[in-house]
Design a protein around this motif. Structure first.
Motif, PDB file in Angstrom:
ATOM      1  N   GLY A  23       0.658  -1.299   0.000  1.00 16.95           N
ATOM      2  CA  GLY A  23      -0.002   0.115   0.117  1.00 16.95           C
ATOM      3  C   GLY A  23       0.703   1.298  -0.046  1.00 16.95           C
ATOM      4  N   ALA A  24       2.132   1.143  -0.318  1.00 13.49           N
ATOM      5  CA  ALA A  24       3.064   2.194  -0.143  1.00 13.49           C
ATOM      6  C   ALA A  24       3.068   2.984  -1.438  1.00 13.49           C
ATOM      7  CB  ALA A  24       4.422   1.940   0.275  1.00 13.49           C
ATOM      8  N   LEU A  25       3.458   4.323  -1.675  1.00 14.12           N
ATOM      9  CA  LEU A  25       3.367   4.941  -3.129  1.00 14.12           C
ATOM     10  C   LEU A  25       4.596   3.935  -3.797  1.00 14.12           C
ATOM     11  CD1 LEU A  25       2.465   7.165  -4.836  1.00 14.12           C
ATOM     12  CD2 LEU A  25       4.274   8.641  -3.766  1.00 14.12           C
ATOM     13  N   ASP A  26       4.432   3.691  -5.024  1.00 17.85           N
ATOM     14  CA  ASP A  26       5.387   3.089  -5.921  1.00 17.85           C
ATOM     15  C   ASP A  26       5.704   4.089  -6.944  1.00 17.85           C
ATOM     16  OD1 ASP A  26       6.615   1.293  -7.569  1.00 17.85           O
ATOM     17  OD2 ASP A  26       4.955  -0.119  -8.046  1.00 17.85           O
ATOM     18  N   LEU A  27       6.749   4.750  -6.490  1.00 15.50           N
ATOM     19  CA  LEU A  27       7.261   5.805  -7.717  1.00 15.50           C
ATOM     20  C   LEU A  27       7.990   5.267  -8.882  1.00 15.50           C
ATOM     21  CD1 LEU A  27       8.837   8.462  -5.097  1.00 15.50           C
ATOM     22  CD2 LEU A  27       6.724   8.482  -6.669  1.00 15.50           C
ATOM     23  N   ASP A  28       8.460   3.953  -8.677  1.00 17.16           N
ATOM     24  CA  ASP A  28       9.214   3.271  -9.956  1.00 17.16           C
ATOM     25  C   ASP A  28       7.969   2.744 -10.880  1.00 17.16           C
ATOM     26  OD1 ASP A  28      11.626   3.516  -9.109  1.00 17.16           O
ATOM     27  OD2 ASP A  28      11.675   1.668  -8.086  1.00 17.16           O
ATOM     28  N   GLY A  29       6.896   2.315 -10.365  1.00 16.96           N
ATOM     29  CA  GLY A  29       5.779   1.950 -10.964  1.00 16.96           C
ATOM     30  C   GLY A  29       5.135   3.124 -11.968  1.00 16.96           C
ATOM     31  N   ALA A  30       4.980   4.094 -11.181  1.00 20.56           N
ATOM     32  CA  ALA A  30       4.439   5.439 -11.732  1.00 20.56           C
ATOM     33  C   ALA A  30       5.237   5.801 -12.708  1.00 20.56           C
ATOM     34  CB  ALA A  30       4.237   6.609 -10.556  1.00 20.56           C
ATOM     35  N   GLN A  31       6.429   5.809 -12.651  1.00 23.46           N
ATOM     36  CA  GLN A  31       7.368   6.271 -13.964  1.00 23.46           C
ATOM     37  C   GLN A  31       7.214   5.200 -14.914  1.00 23.46           C
ATOM     38  OE1 GLN A  31      11.289   6.361 -11.912  1.00 23.46           O
ATOM     39  NE2 GLN A  31      11.133   8.898 -12.115  1.00 23.46           N
ATOM     40  N   ARG A  32       7.049   4.010 -14.703  1.00 22.69           N
ATOM     41  CA  ARG A  32       7.118   3.140 -15.567  1.00 22.69           C
ATOM     42  C   ARG A  32       5.503   3.297 -16.530  1.00 22.69           C
ATOM     43  NH1 ARG A  32       8.425  -0.702 -12.020  1.00 22.69           N
ATOM     44  NH2 ARG A  32       6.726  -1.705 -11.921  1.00 22.69           N
ATOM     45  N   LEU A  33       4.451   3.414 -15.620  1.00 18.88           N
ATOM     46  CA  LEU A  33       3.172   3.483 -16.360  1.00 18.88           C
ATOM     47  C   LEU A  33       3.180   5.061 -16.965  1.00 18.88           C
ATOM     48  CD1 LEU A  33       0.145   2.598 -16.434  1.00 18.88           C
ATOM     49  CD2 LEU A  33      -0.337   3.597 -14.488  1.00 18.88           C
ATOM     50  N   ALA A  34       3.550   5.737 -16.555  1.00 24.98           N
ATOM     51  CA  ALA A  34       3.707   7.262 -17.127  1.00 24.98           C
ATOM     52  C   ALA A  34       4.263   7.099 -18.592  1.00 24.98           C
ATOM     53  CB  ALA A  34       4.266   8.262 -16.263  1.00 24.98           C
ATOM     54  N   GLY A  35       5.647   6.599 -18.705  1.00 30.32           N
ATOM     55  CA  GLY A  35       6.230   6.431 -19.561  1.00 30.32           C
ATOM     56  C   GLY A  35       5.569   5.341 -20.784  1.00 30.32           C
ATOM     57  N   ARG A  63       3.561  15.479  -4.040  1.00 34.50           N
ATOM     58  CA  ARG A  63       4.647  16.208  -4.578  1.00 34.50           C
ATOM     59  C   ARG A  63       5.477  15.075  -5.007  1.00 34.50           C
ATOM     60  NH1 ARG A  63       4.354  18.758   0.532  1.00 34.50           N
ATOM     61  NH2 ARG A  63       6.238  17.430   1.319  1.00 34.50           N
ATOM     62  N   SER A  64       5.979  14.093  -4.386  1.00 38.74           N
ATOM     63  CA  SER A  64       7.061  13.180  -4.791  1.00 38.74           C
ATOM     64  C   SER A  64       6.355  12.428  -6.216  1.00 38.74           C
ATOM     65  CB  SER A  64       7.017  12.018  -3.940  1.00 38.74           C
ATOM     66  OG  SER A  64       7.472  12.362  -2.795  1.00 38.74           O
ATOM     67  N   LEU A  65       5.156  12.297  -6.501  1.00 39.68           N
ATOM     68  CA  LEU A  65       4.613  11.779  -7.550  1.00 39.68           C
ATOM     69  C   LEU A  65       4.691  12.617  -8.855  1.00 39.68           C
ATOM     70  CD1 LEU A  65       2.806   9.479  -8.769  1.00 39.68           C
ATOM     71  CD2 LEU A  65       0.883  10.805  -8.288  1.00 39.68           C
ATOM     72  N   ILE A  66       4.623  14.051  -8.658  1.00 45.55           N
ATOM     73  CA  ILE A  66       4.788  14.886  -9.710  1.00 45.55           C
ATOM     74  C   ILE A  66       6.246  14.802 -10.068  1.00 45.55           C
ATOM     75  CG2 ILE A  66       4.594  17.148 -10.377  1.00 45.55           C
ATOM     76  CD1 ILE A  66       2.388  17.717  -8.299  1.00 45.55           C
ATOM     77  N   LEU A 265      -2.962  -6.731 -16.941  1.00 41.94           N
ATOM     78  CA  LEU A 265      -2.214  -6.489 -18.107  1.00 41.94           C
ATOM     79  C   LEU A 265      -0.554  -6.634 -17.802  1.00 41.94           C
ATOM     80  CD1 LEU A 265      -4.327  -3.626 -19.822  1.00 41.94           C
ATOM     81  CD2 LEU A 265      -4.078  -6.020 -20.529  1.00 41.94           C
ATOM     82  N   GLY A 266      -0.290  -6.690 -16.463  1.00 36.59           N
ATOM     83  CA  GLY A 266       1.004  -6.510 -16.030  1.00 36.59           C
ATOM     84  C   GLY A 266       1.634  -5.078 -15.985  1.00 36.59           C
ATOM     85  N   LEU A 267       0.805  -4.441 -16.217  1.00 30.80           N
ATOM     86  CA  LEU A 267       1.338  -2.930 -15.669  1.00 30.80           C
ATOM     87  C   LEU A 267       1.314  -2.433 -14.357  1.00 30.80           C
ATOM     88  CD1 LEU A 267      -0.400  -1.501 -19.009  1.00 30.80           C
ATOM     89  CD2 LEU A 267       2.289  -1.819 -18.483  1.00 30.80           C
ATOM     90  N   PRO A 268       2.071  -1.434 -13.803  1.00 27.54           N
ATOM     91  CA  PRO A 268       1.970  -1.107 -12.367  1.00 27.54           C
ATOM     92  C   PRO A 268       0.578  -0.585 -11.987  1.00 27.54           C
ATOM     93  CG  PRO A 268       3.570  -0.225 -13.640  1.00 27.54           C
ATOM     94  CD  PRO A 268       3.150  -0.722 -14.448  1.00 27.54           C
TER      95      PRO A 268
END
Length: 305
Positions: A23-35, A63-66, A265-268
């Motif tokens: 349940g923690a923020l997944d910044l690596d996943g956010a970057q992969r999904l955004a890309g 803030r961290s997500l942006i 779909l195997g996406l973050p």
């Protein structure tokens, strides 16, 4: 006046916020999904909106997500940070933090729960717009805030130099057209079923939840219309409609349905945060089936070309 299209993009995704299994923020996943979304046609991403679970993410997480998504997509997609809260001072703080973190614009709904009158809503929106140098996208979504940003209020706010656009979830198509015809505000469909309809009368594009899982297909509708293929745009919108219905009209929030499909779909994605609950097995199966039908139709059409 007629609607203009600011440099915010056309096919914008209301991006989910990925979390880890704990349940923690997944910044690596956010970057992969955004890309992934940027590479498949989303020229704008809305962060920490309703679909991004803003009520249950902290200011620091926002803030961290942006910052993380900015690093991932660079200039390939504009970043619009949702900053609305029921408290003017808190909203102003979030807007300033979004600007410092690298957002290109902010998304601002009417203050919810307290249901203030229109003059108070207008003051809240103006004060936030005055607090940064960022463009402001107003978000008219009375089903969540309990109040409209009324057309007359939008007409007055359109004169503000930084209020440039509206994400429309009012379900009042006449009012949207009226404001579009009388201002330079760029209108974005905030309900996926309205993407083509609003675009066809001069809208700037869409802010799509369905684009989390079908970014290319959402973008294709707008592209076909821009190319003058209105019949093709209609066909592509109709092709998307069963998935739109499954994700947005099946009784579950779009956050829940988008995360269920992204996981398949195997996406973050990761879990939703309480009080939201994950899709049950039956709902998850129905979502996968709707998505599979869409991809089969896309593949069939591609094969015939």
């Amino acid at each position: 006046m007629t609607s203009t299209r600011p440099a915010l993009g056309r096919a914008l995704c209301a991006m989910i916020t990925p979390f880890t299994s704990s349940g923690a923020l997944d910044l690596d996943g956010a970057q992969r999904l955004a890309g992934h979304l940027a590479a498949r046609g989303c020229d704008g991403l809305v962060l920490s909106g309703t679909t991004g679970e803003s009520p249950t993410t902290s200011d620091a997480e926002k803030r961290s997500l942006i910052a993380a998504v900015r690093e991932a997509v660079g200039t390939r997609a504009t970043l619009i940070a949702s900053v609305g809260t029921p408290d003017t001072a808190h909203t102003v703080t979030l807007a300033r933090e979004a600007e410092r973190a690298g957002a290109d614009a902010v998304l601002l709904a009417a203050p919810y729960y307290s249901r203030p009158p229109q003059d108070a809503i207008e003051a809240y929106l103006r004060e936030t717009a005055d607090a940064t140098g960022l463009p402001v996208v107003l978000y008219d979504v009375p089903v969540r805030t309990g109040v409209r940003i009324e057309p007359d209020t939008l007409l007055r706010l359109s004169e503000h130099p930084r209020i440039v656009a509206v994400k429309d979830c009012s379900n009042d198509f006449l009012a949207a057209q009226t404001v579009m015809a009388r201002t330079d505000l760029a209108y974005y469909a905030g309900c996926d079923e309205h993407n083509l309809a609003l675009y066809a009368v001069g809208g700037a594009g869409c802010v799509s939840t369905v684009a989390n899982v079908a970014p290319s297909e959402v973008r294709a509708v707008l592209d076909a219309f821009d190319e003058g293929d209105t019949a093709g745009a209609v066909r592509l919108q109709h092709r998307l409609t069963p998935l739109v219905e499954a994700m947005m009209a099946g009784g579950l929030p779009g956050t829940v349905t988008a995360k269920a499909l992204l996981a398949a779909l195997g996406l973050p994605a990761g879990p939703v945060r309480p009080p939201l609950c994950p899709a049950d097995p039956g709902a998850a199966t129905a979502l996968r089936e709707a998505y599979a039908r869409l991809t089969a139709e896309v593949s069939s059409t591609t094969a015939r070309r």
